[in-house]
Design an enzyme around this catalytic site. Structure first.
Site, PDB file in Angstrom:
ATOM      1  N   GLY A  75       3.061  -0.578   8.116  1.00 50.59           N
ATOM      2  CA  GLY A  75       2.348   0.575   8.022  1.00 50.59           C
ATOM      3  C   GLY A  75       1.737   0.245   6.762  1.00 50.59           C
ATOM      4  O   GLY A  75       0.835   1.345   6.285  1.00 50.59           O
ATOM      5  N   THR A  77      -1.307   0.166   4.001  1.00 47.70           N
ATOM      6  CA  THR A  77      -2.632   0.045   4.237  1.00 47.70           C
ATOM      7  C   THR A  77      -3.158  -0.667   2.952  1.00 47.70           C
ATOM      8  O   THR A  77      -2.580  -0.862   2.112  1.00 47.70           O
ATOM      9  CB  THR A  77      -2.957   1.540   4.403  1.00 47.70           C
ATOM     10  OG1 THR A  77      -2.559   2.508   3.336  1.00 47.70           O
ATOM     11  CG2 THR A  77      -2.601   2.320   5.615  1.00 47.70           C
ATOM     12  N   SER A 101      -2.582   1.473  11.070  1.00 51.05           N
ATOM     13  CA  SER A 101      -3.178   2.324   9.932  1.00 51.05           C
ATOM     14  C   SER A 101      -2.480   3.687   9.965  1.00 51.05           C
ATOM     15  O   SER A 101      -2.334   4.182   9.033  1.00 51.05           O
ATOM     16  CB  SER A 101      -4.544   2.337   9.884  1.00 51.05           C
ATOM     17  OG  SER A 101      -5.082   2.982  10.808  1.00 51.05           O
ATOM     18  N   ASN A 102      -2.113   4.236  10.959  1.00 54.87           N
ATOM     19  CA  ASN A 102      -1.320   5.535  11.327  1.00 54.87           C
ATOM     20  C   ASN A 102      -0.248   5.543  12.347  1.00 54.87           C
ATOM     21  O   ASN A 102      -1.025   5.309  13.526  1.00 54.87           O
ATOM     22  CB  ASN A 102      -2.209   6.598  11.291  1.00 54.87           C
ATOM     23  CG  ASN A 102      -1.744   7.814  10.982  1.00 54.87           C
ATOM     24  OD1 ASN A 102      -0.761   8.371  11.534  1.00 54.87           O
ATOM     25  ND2 ASN A 102      -2.260   8.620  10.161  1.00 54.87           N
ATOM     26  N   PHE A 103       0.921   5.630  12.353  1.00 54.34           N
ATOM     27  CA  PHE A 103       1.780   5.558  13.213  1.00 54.34           C
ATOM     28  C   PHE A 103       2.079   6.807  14.143  1.00 54.34           C
ATOM     29  O   PHE A 103       2.913   6.834  15.023  1.00 54.34           O
ATOM     30  CB  PHE A 103       2.991   5.061  12.671  1.00 54.34           C
ATOM     31  CG  PHE A 103       3.369   3.807  12.589  1.00 54.34           C
ATOM     32  CD1 PHE A 103       3.704   2.856  13.456  1.00 54.34           C
ATOM     33  CD2 PHE A 103       3.033   3.072  11.230  1.00 54.34           C
ATOM     34  CE1 PHE A 103       3.797   1.455  13.733  1.00 54.34           C
ATOM     35  CE2 PHE A 103       3.080   1.927  11.261  1.00 54.34           C
ATOM     36  CZ  PHE A 103       3.225   1.087  12.441  1.00 54.34           C
ATOM     37  N   HIS A 135      -5.370  13.244   0.688  1.00 54.68           N
ATOM     38  CA  HIS A 135      -4.015  12.512   0.707  1.00 54.68           C
ATOM     39  C   HIS A 135      -3.594  13.394  -0.736  1.00 54.68           C
ATOM     40  O   HIS A 135      -4.309  13.588  -1.684  1.00 54.68           O
ATOM     41  CB  HIS A 135      -4.125  11.296   0.918  1.00 54.68           C
ATOM     42  CG  HIS A 135      -4.280  10.777   2.254  1.00 54.68           C
ATOM     43  ND1 HIS A 135      -5.463  10.574   2.892  1.00 54.68           N
ATOM     44  CD2 HIS A 135      -3.429  10.478   3.221  1.00 54.68           C
ATOM     45  CE1 HIS A 135      -5.336  10.201   3.997  1.00 54.68           C
ATOM     46  NE2 HIS A 135      -3.954  10.034   4.348  1.00 54.68           N
ATOM     47  N   HIS A 136      -2.161  12.673  -1.099  1.00 49.15           N
ATOM     48  CA  HIS A 136      -1.465  12.929  -2.131  1.00 49.15           C
ATOM     49  C   HIS A 136      -2.162  12.161  -3.350  1.00 49.15           C
ATOM     50  O   HIS A 136      -2.525  11.323  -3.081  1.00 49.15           O
ATOM     51  CB  HIS A 136       0.007  12.990  -1.943  1.00 49.15           C
ATOM     52  CG  HIS A 136       0.508  11.658  -1.559  1.00 49.15           C
ATOM     53  ND1 HIS A 136       0.738  10.359  -2.079  1.00 49.15           N
ATOM     54  CD2 HIS A 136       0.534  11.158  -0.215  1.00 49.15           C
ATOM     55  CE1 HIS A 136       1.101   9.512  -1.582  1.00 49.15           C
ATOM     56  NE2 HIS A 136       0.917   9.779  -0.286  1.00 49.15           N
ATOM     57  N   LYS A 139      -1.215   8.124  -3.653  1.00 45.61           N
ATOM     58  CA  LYS A 139      -1.821   7.312  -2.826  1.00 45.61           C
ATOM     59  C   LYS A 139      -2.761   6.314  -3.411  1.00 45.61           C
ATOM     60  O   LYS A 139      -3.528   6.428  -4.270  1.00 45.61           O
ATOM     61  CB  LYS A 139      -2.541   7.817  -1.763  1.00 45.61           C
ATOM     62  CG  LYS A 139      -3.061   7.106  -0.531  1.00 45.61           C
ATOM     63  CD  LYS A 139      -3.578   7.654   0.726  1.00 45.61           C
ATOM     64  CE  LYS A 139      -4.075   6.600   1.662  1.00 45.61           C
ATOM     65  NZ  LYS A 139      -2.950   5.620   2.069  1.00 45.61           N
ATOM     66  N   GLY A 145      -6.411   3.911   5.180  1.00 47.94           N
ATOM     67  CA  GLY A 145      -6.564   2.853   6.319  1.00 47.94           C
ATOM     68  C   GLY A 145      -6.683   3.744   7.647  1.00 47.94           C
ATOM     69  O   GLY A 145      -7.735   3.442   8.402  1.00 47.94           O
ATOM     70  N   THR A 146      -6.209   5.119   7.619  1.00 52.08           N
ATOM     71  CA  THR A 146      -6.798   5.855   8.899  1.00 52.08           C
ATOM     72  C   THR A 146      -8.112   6.105   8.961  1.00 52.08           C
ATOM     73  O   THR A 146      -8.869   5.987   9.921  1.00 52.08           O
ATOM     74  CB  THR A 146      -5.796   6.877   8.865  1.00 52.08           C
ATOM     75  OG1 THR A 146      -4.491   6.734   8.879  1.00 52.08           O
ATOM     76  CG2 THR A 146      -6.268   7.902  10.336  1.00 52.08           C
TER      77      THR A 146
HETATM   78  N1  LIG Z   1       0.663   3.614   8.531  1.00 47.54           N
HETATM   79  C1  LIG Z   1       0.927   4.739   8.593  1.00 47.54           C
HETATM   80  O1  LIG Z   1       1.469   5.804   9.433  1.00 47.54           O
HETATM   81  C2  LIG Z   1       1.484   5.114   6.888  1.00 47.54           C
HETATM   82  C3  LIG Z   1       1.885   6.671   6.787  1.00 47.54           C
HETATM   83  C4  LIG Z   1       2.026   6.746   5.360  1.00 47.54           C
HETATM   84  C5  LIG Z   1       2.070   5.789   4.474  1.00 47.54           C
HETATM   85  N2  LIG Z   1       1.401   4.559   4.802  1.00 47.54           N
HETATM   86  C6  LIG Z   1       1.295   3.376   3.789  1.00 47.54           C
HETATM   87  O2  LIG Z   1       2.631   2.971   3.534  1.00 47.54           O
HETATM   88  C7  LIG Z   1       2.614   2.345   2.276  1.00 47.54           C
HETATM   89  C8  LIG Z   1       3.850   2.960   1.609  1.00 47.54           C
HETATM   90  O3  LIG Z   1       3.512   4.358   1.359  1.00 47.54           O
HETATM   91  P1  LIG Z   1       4.794   5.231   0.624  1.00 47.54           P
HETATM   92  O4  LIG Z   1       4.266   6.619   0.687  1.00 47.54           O
HETATM   93  O5  LIG Z   1       6.114   5.083   1.229  1.00 47.54           O
HETATM   94  O6  LIG Z   1       4.802   4.642  -0.914  1.00 47.54           O
HETATM   95  P2  LIG Z   1       6.029   4.659  -1.902  1.00 47.54           P
HETATM   96  O7  LIG Z   1       6.698   5.798  -2.091  1.00 47.54           O
HETATM   97  O8  LIG Z   1       5.162   4.030  -3.385  1.00 47.54           O
HETATM   98  O9  LIG Z   1       6.894   3.510  -1.783  1.00 47.54           O
HETATM   99  C9  LIG Z   1       6.535   2.008  -1.777  1.00 47.54           C
HETATM  100  C10 LIG Z   1       7.916   1.086  -1.850  1.00 47.54           C
HETATM  101  O10 LIG Z   1       7.747  -0.253  -1.647  1.00 47.54           O
HETATM  102  C11 LIG Z   1       8.531  -0.833  -2.750  1.00 47.54           C
HETATM  103  N3  LIG Z   1       7.657  -2.054  -3.173  1.00 47.54           N
HETATM  104  C12 LIG Z   1       6.703  -2.152  -4.236  1.00 47.54           C
HETATM  105  N4  LIG Z   1       6.425  -3.632  -4.297  1.00 47.54           N
HETATM  106  C13 LIG Z   1       7.477  -4.190  -3.479  1.00 47.54           C
HETATM  107  C14 LIG Z   1       7.494  -5.648  -3.276  1.00 47.54           C
HETATM  108  N5  LIG Z   1       6.976  -6.474  -3.745  1.00 47.54           N
HETATM  109  N6  LIG Z   1       8.590  -5.779  -2.328  1.00 47.54           N
HETATM  110  C15 LIG Z   1       9.333  -4.731  -1.729  1.00 47.54           C
HETATM  111  N7  LIG Z   1       9.303  -3.588  -1.952  1.00 47.54           N
HETATM  112  C16 LIG Z   1       8.020  -3.254  -2.843  1.00 47.54           C
HETATM  113  C17 LIG Z   1       8.754   0.183  -3.954  1.00 47.54           C
HETATM  114  O11 LIG Z   1       9.741  -0.153  -4.678  1.00 47.54           O
HETATM  115  P3  LIG Z   1      10.039   0.953  -5.882  1.00 47.54           P
HETATM  116  O12 LIG Z   1      10.834   1.853  -4.997  1.00 47.54           O
HETATM  117  O13 LIG Z   1      11.243  -0.039  -6.564  1.00 47.54           O
HETATM  118  O14 LIG Z   1       8.795   1.404  -6.787  1.00 47.54           O
HETATM  119  C18 LIG Z   1       8.784   1.229  -3.008  1.00 47.54           C
HETATM  120  O15 LIG Z   1      10.145   1.448  -2.495  1.00 47.54           O
HETATM  121  C19 LIG Z   1       1.153   2.610   1.516  1.00 47.54           C
HETATM  122  O16 LIG Z   1       0.360   1.500   1.615  1.00 47.54           O
HETATM  123  C20 LIG Z   1       0.976   3.810   2.441  1.00 47.54           C
HETATM  124  O17 LIG Z   1      -0.358   4.027   2.466  1.00 47.54           O
HETATM  125  C21 LIG Z   1       1.033   4.200   5.844  1.00 47.54           C
END
Ligand SMILES: NC(=O)c1ccc[n+]([C@@H]2O[C@H](COP(=O)([O-])OP(=O)(O)OC[C@H]3O[C@@H](n4cnc5c(N)ncnc54)[C@H](OP(=O)(O)O)[C@@H]3O)[C@@H](O)[C@H]2O)c1
Length: 238
Positions: A75, A77, A101-103, A135-136, A139, A145-146
């Site tokens: 997921g 983006t 891009s969005n689940f 978004h927040h 981000k 991505g959506t």
């Molecule tokens: N497709 C969808 O439906 C959807 C919905 C929401 C969000 N997203 C996307 O999903 C992604 C994550 O969003 P989030 O809100 O969960 O972000 P987040 O709260 O910043 O979490 C990111 C996580 O990834 C970890 N990370 C960073 N670098 C890494 C690496 N090299 N190897 C392994 N883990 C690593 C971070 O580690 P630390 O905890 O140590 O910092 C953290 O645990 C973003 O790209 C966002 O746009 C997609």
């Protein structure tokens, strides 16, 4: 099902809650302090990996899942430029990959409405079209991505728009996507067709991350024993 969570941030934790409530087991949690290695996935005997890290890390993490022969739902983006190369590796290595891009189920229905509206607007040159996404503030990517998926769906039908831009524009061939970052905001996408006579607006507003997390778990359950490249359209039979 044994799930490896690659990315244990806001989304990883929301996915964990839903997966455990559905009786799945989280066998691996990976974050920036505990980077993914092929052997971790193998030792954990993961049935499937769910990758939500971010734009810089998604590609490498997915390749490691392929090396370990573990199907991966992604997921993250903001890394779309590498998606064609990754799909080629997936097919060559006979692996399983599902990107969205969005689940959320609602957004995937919204995608279908967007495509239909764009189809109806294809010949209606009196309408201009623009998009706004909110978004927040944490981000990392803009536009979302959506929003990019929605823009591509519009341009696929409305040929008077040939590229999207992440800014206001006066060029008629450009589709503007305006990105706003405010807290708290799980995600809003607004598409407006406007003419001198009237406007038509369609909006999707997420109330929480639960819809994304729940969709990712449904996608992982669906992908577990498959090979190939898929999207939420396949999972939801849309
Ligand atoms: N497709 C969808 O439906 C959807 C919905 C929401 C969000 N997203 C996307 O999903 C992604 C994550 O969003 P989030 O809100 O969960 O972000 P987040 O709260 O910043 O979490 C990111 C996580 O990834 C970890 N990370 C960073 N670098 C890494 C690496 N090299 N190897 C392994 N883990 C690593 C971070 O580690 P630390 O905890 O140590 O910092 C953290 O645990 C973003 O790209 C966002 O746009 C997609």
């Amino acid at each position: 099902m044994k799930i490896a969570l690659i990315g244990y941030g806001k989304m990883g934790k929301a996915i964990e809650t839903i997966a455990i409530a559905k009786g799945h087991e989280i066998v691996l949690r990976v974050n920036s302090q505990n980077l993914l290695e092929k052997k971790h996935l193998q030792e954990a005997e993961a049935d499937v990996a769910i990758e939500f890290t971010g734009p810089e890390t998604a590609y490498t993490n997915i390749l490691k899942c392929f090396e370990a022969n573990v199907p991966v739902v992604c997921g993250s983006t903001g890394w779309l430029e590498k998606l064609p190369a990754l799909k080629a590796v997936c097919l060559e290595k006979h692996q399983a990959f599902l990107y969205a891009s969005n689940f959320s189920v609602g957004v995937n229905i919204f995608f279908e409405i967007n495509k239909r509206l764009a189809e109806l607007m294809a010949g209606q040159n009196q309408y201009d079209v623009m998009m706004e996404e909110i978004h927040h503030t944490q981000k990392k990517d803009a536009p979302s991505g959506t929003a990019i998926t929605l823009a591509e769906q519009i341009m696929d039908k409305v040929h008077r728009k040939t590229q999207w831009v992440n800014a206001e524009t006066i060029k008629s061939a450009e589709l503007p996507i305006l990105s706003k970052r405010i807290d708290p905001a799980p995600g809003t996408h607004i598409i407006t067709y406007t003419s001198d006579i009237d406007d038509i607006t369609i909006t999707h507003t997420a109330h929480s991350r639960e819809g994304f997390a729940s969709g990712a778990v449904i996608a992982a359950e669906w992908l577990k024993d498959k090979k190939g490249i898929f999207g939420m359209k396949d999972v939801l039979s849309l």
